[in-house]
Structures are given as C-alpha cells and as structure tokens.
Design an enzyme around this catalytic site. Structure first.
Site, PDB file in Angstrom:
ATOM      1  N   PRO A 136     -11.903   6.050   2.367  1.00 31.12           N
ATOM      2  CA  PRO A 136     -12.330   7.509   2.479  1.00 31.12           C
ATOM      3  C   PRO A 136     -12.072   8.301   4.067  1.00 31.12           C
ATOM      4  O   PRO A 136     -12.160   9.461   4.182  1.00 31.12           O
ATOM      5  CB  PRO A 136     -13.571   7.614   2.172  1.00 31.12           C
ATOM      6  CG  PRO A 136     -14.336   6.314   2.785  1.00 31.12           C
ATOM      7  CD  PRO A 136     -13.121   5.361   2.641  1.00 31.12           C
ATOM      8  N   ASP A 194      -1.093   2.961   5.306  1.00 30.18           N
ATOM      9  CA  ASP A 194      -0.573   1.587   5.597  1.00 30.18           C
ATOM     10  C   ASP A 194      -1.478   0.718   6.167  1.00 30.18           C
ATOM     11  O   ASP A 194      -1.332  -0.673   5.706  1.00 30.18           O
ATOM     12  CB  ASP A 194       0.517   1.694   6.626  1.00 30.18           C
ATOM     13  CG  ASP A 194       1.833   2.414   6.148  1.00 30.18           C
ATOM     14  OD1 ASP A 194       2.230   2.404   4.839  1.00 30.18           O
ATOM     15  OD2 ASP A 194       2.586   3.089   7.042  1.00 30.18           O
ATOM     16  N   GLY A 236      -2.649   8.268   3.578  1.00 31.27           N
ATOM     17  CA  GLY A 236      -2.589   7.934   4.998  1.00 31.27           C
ATOM     18  C   GLY A 236      -2.031   8.884   5.609  1.00 31.27           C
ATOM     19  O   GLY A 236      -1.480  10.218   5.377  1.00 31.27           O
ATOM     20  N   SER A 237      -1.749   8.667   7.003  1.00 35.36           N
ATOM     21  CA  SER A 237      -0.786   9.486   7.838  1.00 35.36           C
ATOM     22  C   SER A 237       0.627   9.334   7.858  1.00 35.36           C
ATOM     23  O   SER A 237       1.408  10.356   7.963  1.00 35.36           O
ATOM     24  CB  SER A 237      -1.310   9.286   9.456  1.00 35.36           C
ATOM     25  OG  SER A 237      -1.088   7.817   9.800  1.00 35.36           O
ATOM     26  N   ARG A 307      -2.264  11.904  18.404  1.00 39.28           N
ATOM     27  CA  ARG A 307      -2.086  10.827  19.448  1.00 39.28           C
ATOM     28  C   ARG A 307      -0.876  10.003  19.341  1.00 39.28           C
ATOM     29  O   ARG A 307      -0.539   9.633  20.362  1.00 39.28           O
ATOM     30  CB  ARG A 307      -3.292   9.884  19.147  1.00 39.28           C
ATOM     31  CG  ARG A 307      -3.496   9.010  18.004  1.00 39.28           C
ATOM     32  CD  ARG A 307      -4.658   8.047  18.128  1.00 39.28           C
ATOM     33  NE  ARG A 307      -4.566   7.148  16.910  1.00 39.28           N
ATOM     34  CZ  ARG A 307      -5.043   7.235  15.582  1.00 39.28           C
ATOM     35  NH1 ARG A 307      -5.349   8.873  15.338  1.00 39.28           N
ATOM     36  NH2 ARG A 307      -5.073   6.493  14.626  1.00 39.28           N
ATOM     37  N   GLU A 501      -0.799  -2.572  13.773  1.00 42.06           N
ATOM     38  CA  GLU A 501      -1.852  -3.190  14.071  1.00 42.06           C
ATOM     39  C   GLU A 501      -1.309  -3.718  15.510  1.00 42.06           C
ATOM     40  O   GLU A 501      -0.129  -4.334  15.640  1.00 42.06           O
ATOM     41  CB  GLU A 501      -2.561  -4.180  13.416  1.00 42.06           C
ATOM     42  CG  GLU A 501      -3.249  -3.605  12.190  1.00 42.06           C
ATOM     43  CD  GLU A 501      -4.443  -2.693  12.374  1.00 42.06           C
ATOM     44  OE1 GLU A 501      -5.200  -2.917  13.456  1.00 42.06           O
ATOM     45  OE2 GLU A 501      -4.694  -1.704  11.681  1.00 42.06           O
TER      46      GLU A 501
END
Length: 534
Positions: A136, A194, A236-237, A307, A501
C-alpha cells in the site's frame, strides 16, 4: 455436438445478422456479417477470437424489442449469451470486452453455451486460486485502490479465488512465502513496484531451494525452478519488470494476462560475495553511475519520487569513474548478439533455443558428462569505468521505451554486460540520451557490450579501505560531495544497484540461471492487432 465437431449458426450481434462459427480443433470463435440467406463466407471484416482469450461465457437476460429487420422486430425476448474476452488496444494494452450473441431458440443458445464452456474447461493453465500481496506504500500509494477497482472485479468474473495480504513492513511478503503452505495456490500476485516483485521473487526462489535442499550460498549450485508463476500488477514508480515483459504498465492488461494463464519463463541472476548470496537480479545490476544514483537517493526518501532525478543529476555532474577488473564467460550457446536489433518478443525463437540448450545441459549433468562451460575461456577486461551494467532484460520503461539493452532476451540464459569506460561528460551525456531514442547506444568507442553467462568484478580499491576514505570525504566536503572524492577523479568504490536495492560489496560473482522463474505474461507482442468493432 461432439467435443471436436465444428459448430456454425446464424445469430445476431449488435442488431446485425451474423454467421458465427466455432472450430474446436483450432480453438477459434469467428463471426461475420451475413445479411443474406444462409451463413455466407467470411469477409475482410470477420472477427476472430481465440478460445484462450475468452475470460468466461454466461447466459444473458435480454429485455425489450429488437429493432432489427425481419422476424426479430417481433421477438419480444430473444435468448442470448455473452462472451467476456480480451480486446487489444494501442501500445500493447489489453481491455476487457463483451460480445453478446442473440438467437431465437433456447436450445440453440444452450448448445453454444455448453460448447464454449466445454472448451474453456480444457484450458488447464489458468489459475483458480491465487495469493495476492499488496504494497500500500509503493509508488504513489495507490496499490490497494488499483487492485480493488481494476483487478478484483476481473478476478471475480473469471471465478478466481484469492487470499489477500496487505503488507505492513518491508520483506513481509518474502518472509511469508517461507512460512505458509504455497502448494495450495496456482500462483503468486504482487501489487506494487519492482521492489515488491523482488520481495516475492526472493521468497519464492528461496522457499523452492529450501524445499529442494539446495544451498543458495553456493555460487555453483544448480537452482531448482519454482512451479508457481508470479503475476505483476504495476503500482510502483517505474515498474520496469512489468513494462519489459508485457510492454505497458497497465493494471487491467496485467490482470488479463493472469486470467488467461499466460506463462513466460525468465532468467534470474544470482549475486554472490565470498560464497554468500547477496541478492537475485532480474533486470539491472549496475555499478558506478546507477549504483551511485540509488545509494544517494536512499538518503533522500523524504523528497519522494523526484529524488531519482535529483540524485541522477548530482551523479552525472560528479562524473566519477571506478577502477577494477571484469572477468566474464561469454554466452556462446545463445542465438544473436546485443547489437542485432532483434528484441525479445512473444514466442521468442532465441528463448526457445535456450530452453533446448538448458535441457541438453541437464541431460549431460544427469549422465555425468563433462560440462562444456569448464573448458571455455574467460575474458578479462581491466580499466576505469563510469558504469558497469548487466541486464537480463531490456530494462525498458516509459522514460526509455527501448531500455538499456534493447536486444536483451528474457529467457536465453544470458545477461548483456555493458562496460562504459572513462570518457568526457559530453560523451557520457550522448550515451545517456541514446536510451531515449532509436539510435544505437553501443555505437561509441568507450562502450563495450558482451553477452555473458557469468561474470565477476574485482575493484582495485580494497573494500576495507573504502570506509575510511568515505568518512574522510564526509568530514571535508559537506553534503554535495560527501560520498565521493573530488569531481572528475577516480573514486574509491561504488555500490551495486541490484534491481533498485543497494549492495554494499563492490566485488561480486554473478551467474545467470536460465528460465528459473515464470511470470503470468506472454512477452511483448510484435504489434497490437487492430480488431474490428464487434
């Protein structure tokens, strides 16, 4: 009607008299306008619908008069059935569509219903019970809303039952997959970006190896493929994995791929350091430029999605290069090359050939024959690099529609290793800009690209010295240059960006595992089919 007998009738579709045929042998439903007597021959406007792209079929109640010509003007309540199906739209999107067929007699209506339902019942690849993880918080925080509005109604229509887990913390999905009984599910669905997919991937691979008694920390271990498929609902982004495997970041499209039971095998790379598994990677493993971006952006989460743009600009202006040695084993078994301009598409020939190669290797291993990999020569490249990228897929996204390596294949058992040597800022900018257009981004003297099965990277700067250098940098330079030595120089060590990551170890060993996981996807189709109005 027998199971293999074709069926043909004159029915009504959108108040037009149509001939409708069902060919069980070809699993194909067709209909075309037939205003004259009899069924007639199909013309250029004939509509074709594979049975595999039908979601469900149901009897439909019709009320009111039909204004069609002939006897239908007097028909108060014709019998009807509705076919819910997939309809292709622009830019690889799929849409839920409905076609209602009307007929004068109830037995004829039931005959068609029974015939279509019988064929749908033979589609054994379709999931019936799914485990759904919803993040979420990812992207714009719309994961739960996207699932409830766009996905859940389609799953209900397709009679798919679900168990839903709304995650509350990082790695919850991964840990859950280690603990629960996954045998009762037909697949795992992740709703998020992702990062959420990576969690499910690590949990599913890890659980499968645990059940098989395979030690994941052994770099040479032969990993066992999971029997469960993974579905991705993009929320997601960037949603790079979804875009690279489906061709669009559209929740409805992804849900329909899951419903029809598509299956797409995909390579996974294992990343080790000192005989310890660090992570698995399916998209981008990047050192230097992309590693610096992700590490810097982690400190600026308060900025939101902007960012990444800020850290990207900062990293570009810093223009640091890193010295080290790259050793790799060329993927001689694959068909094609990173520069052949032949992208991976649905039903990919290269990936099919790789599957055959994988089966041959398994047979050799089974009968104790020597592995041809052992006698092949490793290649070694030394130097100063602005970036080292390894891609298992094109890494396409809306900002870069062709991706970092446009001809990378999803299931060929290889990774495209891209080395960007030290160059001027202007030339590096030219290289980056080519990711957004149709020009060959590898057509530079400072760029090298190889298709590899394994590779290792060893930084010239020992990792135990890196901490001290970075600490001194933080004390001296302040926030803008805190993590790197003076601009335009050779820095100490970068970090690896592993599917978004950060990996702390710079020296790594990477191996590609051919078709280790399967997705509920078909691959990007060659071109959207323009369907006639139905």
């Amino acid at each position: 009607m027998g199971a293999a007998e074709p069926l043909r009738s004159v029915l009504w579709v959108k108040r037009q008299r149509c001939a409708v045929s069902l060919d069980p042998a070809r699993a194909l439903l067709r209909w075309w306008r037939s205003p004259g007597p009899g069924a007639g021959a199909p013309g250029a406007d004939a509509c074709s619908l594979p049975i595999s792209e039908i979601i469900t079929v149901e009897e439909t109640d019709t009320h009111g008069k039909r204004s069609s010509s002939g006897k239908w003007q007097k028909m108060e309540k014709p019998f009807a059935f509705t076919v819910h199906c997939v309809k292709r739209a622009r830019r690889h999107r799929w849409k839920w569509a409905q076609v209602t067929f009307c007929c004068a007699e109830e037995p004829l209506c039931h005959l068609w219903l029974h015939a279509l339902q019988e064929l749908l019942g033979k589609l054994t690849s379709r999931p019936k019970h799914l485990l759904v993880f919803i993040n979420p918080f990812g992207g714009k925080g719309q994961g739960k809303r996207i699932y409830e509005r766009k996905v859940a109604p389609l799953f209900t229509l397709a009679s798919i039952t679900t168990e839903i887990v709304v995650t509350e913390r990082a790695n919850q999905a991964k840990e859950s997959l280690y603990e629960i009984n996954i045998d009762k599910y037909d697949g795992i669905v992740c709703v998020g970006g992702d990062g959420m997919f990576s969690e499910v991937l690590h949990g599913l691979i890890g659980r499968t190896q645990q059940n098989a008694g395979v030690d994941q920390n052994q770099p040479r271990a032969a990993l066992v493929p999971s029997p469960l498929r993974i579905g991705i609902i993009p929320a997601g982004s960037t949603d790079c994995v979804c875009f690279s495997t489906v061709g669009t970041n559209d929740a409805e499209t992804s849900a329909l791929h899951i419903i029809v039971g598509d299956s797409l095998p995909m390579d996974v790379s294992s990343v080790h350091h000192n005989s310890t598994l660090l992570r698995y990677s399916v998209s981008l493993l990047g050192y230097g430029f992309y590693g610096d971006i992700i590490k810097d952006s982690e400190k600026k989460r308060w900025m939101g999605l902007i960012r990444y743009d800020f850290s990207g600009l900062k990293t570009f202006l810093s223009h640091h290069c890193y010295e080290g040695t790259v050793s790799f084993l060329p993927a001689r078994h694959t068909v094609g090359s990173p520069r052949d301009r032949k992208p991976c598409r649905a039903g990919c020939f290269v990936c099919r050939q790789s599957k055959q190669q994988l089966e041959e290797e398994q047979k050799k291993s089974l009968y104790g024959l020597a592995n041809t990999e052992e006698v092949e020569e490793w290649k070694v490249v030394c130097g100063k690099f602005l970036a080292i990228n390894a891609t298992n897929m094109s890494c396409a996204c809306p900002r870069s529609p062709r991706g970092l390596s446009p001809a990378a294949h999803l299931g060929d058992g290889s990774s495209d290793l891209i080395l960007i040597r030290k160059c001027s800022r202007f030339n590096f900018l030219r290289f980056l800009v080519r990711h957004t257009n149709q020009y060959d981004q590898f057509d530079f003297a400072f760029v090298e690209v190889y298709r590899v099965r394994k590779f290792q990277f060893l930084s010239k700067q020992p990792e135990d010295e890196e901490g001290g250098l970075r600490e001194r940098g933080k004390t001296r330079f302040g926030p803008m240059c805190s993590d790197t030595p003076p601009c335009c120089g050779t820095a100490s060590n970068s970090s690896w960006n592993c599917d978004g990551e950060v990996l702390s170890s710079s020296s790594i060993e990477v191996r590609v595992h051919c078709q280790l996981v399967r997705l509920f996807a078909r691959g990007i189709e060659e071109g959207p089919k323009e369907e006639p109005d139905s």
